[in-house]
Design an enzyme around this catalytic site. Structure first.
Site, PDB file in Angstrom:
ATOM      1  N   CYS A 191     -69.971 -16.485 -82.031  1.00  0.00           N
ATOM      2  CA  CYS A 191     -69.011 -16.168 -80.970  1.00  0.00           C
ATOM      3  C   CYS A 191     -67.908 -15.239 -81.458  1.00  0.00           C
ATOM      4  O   CYS A 191     -66.993 -14.911 -80.720  1.00  0.00           O
ATOM      5  CB  CYS A 191     -68.417 -17.444 -80.371  1.00  0.00           C
ATOM      6  SG  CYS A 191     -67.438 -18.373 -81.537  1.00  0.00           S
ATOM      7  N   HIS A 231     -56.082 -11.029 -82.384  1.00  0.00           N
ATOM      8  CA  HIS A 231     -56.257 -11.603 -81.044  1.00  0.00           C
ATOM      9  C   HIS A 231     -55.725 -10.650 -79.969  1.00  0.00           C
ATOM     10  O   HIS A 231     -56.228 -10.651 -78.855  1.00  0.00           O
ATOM     11  CB  HIS A 231     -55.619 -12.988 -80.966  1.00  0.00           C
ATOM     12  CG  HIS A 231     -56.438 -13.997 -81.718  1.00  0.00           C
ATOM     13  ND1 HIS A 231     -56.175 -14.331 -83.019  1.00  0.00           N
ATOM     14  CD2 HIS A 231     -57.561 -14.656 -81.361  1.00  0.00           C
ATOM     15  CE1 HIS A 231     -57.098 -15.181 -83.426  1.00  0.00           C
ATOM     16  NE2 HIS A 231     -57.947 -15.407 -82.449  1.00  0.00           N
TER      17      HIS A 231
HETATM   18  C1  PEP Z   1     -63.614 -16.227 -84.728  1.00  0.00           C
HETATM   19  O1  PEP Z   1     -62.830 -16.541 -85.623  1.00  0.00           O
HETATM   20  O2  PEP Z   1     -64.592 -15.478 -84.901  1.00  0.00           O
HETATM   21  C2  PEP Z   1     -63.400 -16.728 -83.357  1.00  0.00           C
HETATM   22  C3  PEP Z   1     -64.288 -16.547 -82.415  1.00  0.00           C
HETATM   23  O3  PEP Z   1     -62.228 -17.343 -83.095  1.00  0.00           O
HETATM   24  P1  PEP Z   1     -60.848 -16.557 -82.877  1.00  0.00           P
HETATM   25  O4  PEP Z   1     -61.147 -15.099 -82.785  1.00  0.00           O
HETATM   26  O5  PEP Z   1     -60.236 -17.089 -81.646  1.00  0.00           O
HETATM   27  O6  PEP Z   1     -60.069 -16.894 -84.111  1.00  0.00           O
END
Ligand code: PEP
Ligand code: MG
Length: 588
Positions: free
Chosen positions: A515, A198
Site C-alpha cells: 500500500c 504525506h
Molecule cells: C507507508 O509507509 O508506505 C504507508 C503506506 O503509510 P504512510 O505513507 O501513511 O506512512
C-alpha cells in the site's frame, strides 16, 4: 516582458498546471483562501469593515484603560498600532482586492500585509525594520476579529472568469495540504518535502500537478508571476514565453485525451495475460474518497489513513474525534464500498503527521519516536475509542483492521488485547460488530521483515508500507529535501525486503498487499508482479494506469526477468533493468 526561467524540483504528482503564482508564507497559510461569490462581495466588504471597527474600538479601550503608572512606551505602542490600522494597507487596499479579485477578507488583507512586510526586510535601519512586528500584530488582531464576524467557510471552487492560481509555499504540512483538497487552486509548488512525504501523498490525491523541494530557488518566484508547473518532470517555468505556453497547453490537451482513453479500462477485470487475477485496491484519507474509488471500480479500500480525519482539527484533545464521529466516518466508507473490503488503519500520528495544530513535536527524530502503534498503545483510552468505532462500523460491511508501525510481537499482543477489550464492551452493550474481523499489520520497519513469523503467527494479513520501509531501511527522512536523492525504492536492500515479505506470506498462506507509493507507480507494476505481489493498494487516481500495466503483463515472462533483477546489486543496473521491463512490448 519579464524574463523566462526554469526551476527544478521533485515531481510529486502528474500533469501540467498553468496559472499565476499565489505565494503564501507560513503565517498566511493559516488564513482561509476562498473566492467570494459575486453577490456576496458587498457582504464580505462589510465583514472587513466590522472587523476593522472592532479592532479600532479594542485599541481605544486598551489605551483608555491603561493604568496611570503604565510605562509611557505602552501608550505609544498602542498609538502606533492605531496609526498602522488607519493606513491604506488596512483601510483601503484589501477592499479593492475583495471587489476586484473576489478574495475573502482574510486573504485580501494578508496579500497586502505580506507585500508590505517583505519590504520591511530590506530596510537597513534596525528600528524601522522592527516596525514589521507592529504591522503583523495589528494584522493578527484583524484576522481574529474577522473570525468572530463570520463562521469558517470551506475553500470553494472558482468561477471560470478567474485566472487559474498556483500555490507557492515554502513549506506545506499535511494539515495545510488538506485545506487545498477541494480548492480552486490548479497546482502546487513547495520549497520542502520529498516525493513520499504525506503532503506529497495528499497532493497526488488532489489530482493536481505539484512540484516540491525547490527550496533555495523559491524566492525567485514573485506574486502573480505566470507559471507552468510540469509535474511530470519536476520543472517549474516562470514567466513562460508565448511559444512555451502554447507548447504546454497542447501537452495538456494530449494528456486529457490519454486520460479519457484510460477510463475505458474501468470495467475490465484486472487480470494478467496469463489469466492471473490481481487485486487493485485504493488508499483513502476521507470516506468521501470512496466515490472515486467506486467510480474506478477498485476491489476495495486497502488503506484508510484514519489519522487524516484528525489532522488540522483544533489543538490537543479537541482534535480527536469522539467514538460516534469516528463511527460515522468509518460507516460511511464501509457503506459506500457496498460489501467490498475497507481496510481501516488505526491512528498513525507522529513524524510529519501532527494532530492538533499547535502541538509541534520537540523531539529531534519524530519519525523514530512515539509514532503509529506506539502512540496508540501509550494512549489506550484514545485507542480503545477508535477500536470500538471501527468494530461498530464492521457491522455494516467488510472491515479489516490494520495496525501501523509495528516492530515488536508485544505491540501486536497489546493491540489485540485492547481489541478483545473493545469487543467485550460491545458484547456487553449488545452492540453489533463483525466477530470475525480480520486484523493485519503494516510491514514498514525493516525489523518486521526480519521477524515476519512474529506477525504471521498472530495476524490475518500483511500490508507492506514501502514509504516507511524505504525510509527506515535506508535511513532517509522521507520529508527532507536534502537527502531525497538517496530515497531509492530500487535499492537492492529494499527489493530484498519486499521479496522476503512476499515469499514468507505466500509460504504461510497469509494475504499480503503493498500500500506504499511503490504500488501507485505504474512503472514499477511489472517489477512487483514479478516479485509475487498480487494485491496492490494505491491512490484512486493511479488505479487505471496500474490496471493497464497488469493487462499488458505476462507473469510467466516476468518471473525469470525479475529473478535476474534480484541478483543485481548496482543501483544503476537495477534501474536500467526495471526500466527495460516496464518498456518491454507486451501487447494486450
Ligand atoms: C507507508 O509507509 O508506505 C504507508 C503506506 O503509510 P504512510 O505513507 O501513511 O506512512
Ligand atoms: Mg507508513
Amino acid at each position: 516582458m519579464k524574463a523566462m526561467f526554469s526551476l527544478f524540483g521533485i515531481p510529486v504528482s502528474q500533469g501540467i498546471a498553468i496559472g499565476r503564482a499565489h505565494v503564501i508564507t507560513n503565517t498566511a497559510m493559516e488564513t482561509l483562501h476562498y473566492l467570494v461569490p459575486e453577490e456576496e462581495i458587498e457582504g464580505e466588504v462589510r465583514r472587513l469593515e466590522t472587523a476593522l471597527l472592532a479592532v479600532r474600538e479594542e485599541l481605544t479601550t486598551l489605551r483608555s484603560d491603561l493604568p496611570e503608572d503604565a510605562p509611557a512606551e505602552l501608550g505609544a505602542l498602542i498609538d502606533v498600532h492605531a496609526l498602522v490600522l488607519a493606513d491604506e494597507m488596512f483601510s483601503k487596499e484589501p477592499f479593492n482586492t475583495i471587489r476586484a479579485r473576489r478574495y475573502n477578507a482574510e486573504w485580501a488583507l494578508m496579500t497586502h500585509i505580506e507585500e508590505v512586510s517583505a519590504k520591511f526586510d530590506s530596510i537597513s535601519d534596525p528600528y524601522l525594520r522592527e516596525r514589521k512586528a507592529d504591522l503583523e500584530q495589528v494584522a493578527e488582531r484583524v484576522i481574529k476579529a474577522l473570525a468572530g464576524v463570520k463562521e469558517e467557510k470551506p475553500i470553494v471552487a472558482s468561477e471560470s472568469d478567474q485566472v487559474d492560481l498556483i500555490v507557492v509555499a515554502y513549506n506545506i504540512s499535511p494539515a495545510d495540504m488538506l485545506k487545498f483538497r477541494e480548492s480552486f487552486f490548479k497546482g502546487f509548488v513547495s520549497g520542502t518535502g520529498g516525493k513520499n512525504s504525506h503532503s506529497a501523498i495528499i497532493a497526488r490525491g488532489t489530482n493536481m500537478p505539484a512540484v516540491f523541494a525547490l527550496s533555495g530557488s523559491l524566492p525567485l518566484i514573485r506574486q502573480n508571476d505566470w507559471l507552468v508547473v510540469d509535474a511530470d518532470t519536476g520543472v517549474v517555468i516562470v514567466n513562460p514565453s508565448t511559444l512555451v505556453l502554447e507548447q504546454y497547453r497542447a501537452k495538456q490537451v494530449t494528456q486529457q485525451k490519454a486520460k479519457r482513453r484510460l477510463s475505458r479500462l474501468k470495467k475490465m477485470p484486472a487480470q494478467t495475460k496469463d489469466g492471473t487475477a490481481i487485486g487493485l485496491m485504493a488508499n483513502i484519507e476521507f470516506p468521501e474518497d470512496c466515490y472515486t474509488v467506486v467510480d474506478n471500480n477498485a476491489d476495495g479500500v486497502g488503506l484508510f489513513r484514519s489519522e487524516f480525519l484528525f489532522l488540522g482539527k483544533g489543538s490537543g484533545v479537541d482534535s480527536f474525534l469522539d467514538e460516534q464521529e469516528q463511527f460515522e466516518a468509518y460507516k460511511k466508507a464501509v457503506t459506500l464500498m457496498k460489501g467490498k473490503p475497507v481496510t481501516i488503519r488505526t491512528l498513525d500520528i507522529g513524524a510529519d503527521k501532527v494532530v492538533g495544530s499547535t502541538e509541534k513535536s520537540s523531539v529531534l527524530n519524530p519519525a523514530l519516536g512515539r509514532r503509529g502503534i506506539r502512540y496508540s498503545l501509550s494512549e489506550p483510552d484514545i485507542f480503545l475509542v477508535q477500536l470500538r468505532a471501527i468494530l461498530r462500523a464492521s457491522a455494516f460491511g467488510s472491515v479489516r483492521l490494520l495496525l501501523p508501525m509495528i516492530s515488536h510481537g508485544s505491540e501486536i499482543d497489546q493491540a489485540l488485547g485492547l481489541l478483545d477489550k473493545a469487543k467485550d464492551q460491545l458484547r456487553t452493550q449488545r452492540i453489533a460488530f463483525d466477530e470475525a474481523i480480520q486484523v493485519g499489520a503494516m510491514i514498514e520497519v525493516p525489523a518486521a521483515v526480519l521477524s515476519l513469523s512474529l506477525f504471521t503467527s498472530r495476524l490475518d494479513f500483511l500490508s507492506i508500507g514501502t514509504n516507511d520501509l524505504i525510509q527506515y531501511a535506508l535511513a532517509i527522512d522521507r520529508v527532507d529535501p536534502e537527502v531525497v536523492h538517496l530515497y531509492n525504492p530500487l535499492h537492492p536492500a529494499v527489493l530484498m525486503l519486499l521479496k522476503m515479505t512476499v515469499e514468507h506470506a505466500n509460504k504461510v498462506g497469509k494475504p499480503v498487499s503493498i500500500c506504499g507509493e511503490m504500488a501507485s507507480d505504474h512503472q514499477l507494476t511489472r517489477l512487483l508482479l514479478g516479485l509475487g505481489v498480487r494485491h496492490f493498494s494505491m491512490h484512486p487516481a493511479q488505479l487505471l494506469k496500474v490496471k493497464q500495466e497488469v493487462l499488458l503483463s505476462d507473469l510467466t515472462v516476468l518471473a525469470p526477468k525479475v529473478s535476474h533483477i534480484l541478483t543485481l546489486v548496482e543501483d544503476s543496473e537495477i534501474e536500467v533493468a526495471v526500466h527495460d521491463l516496464h518498456q518491454e512490448e507486451m501487447s494486450i
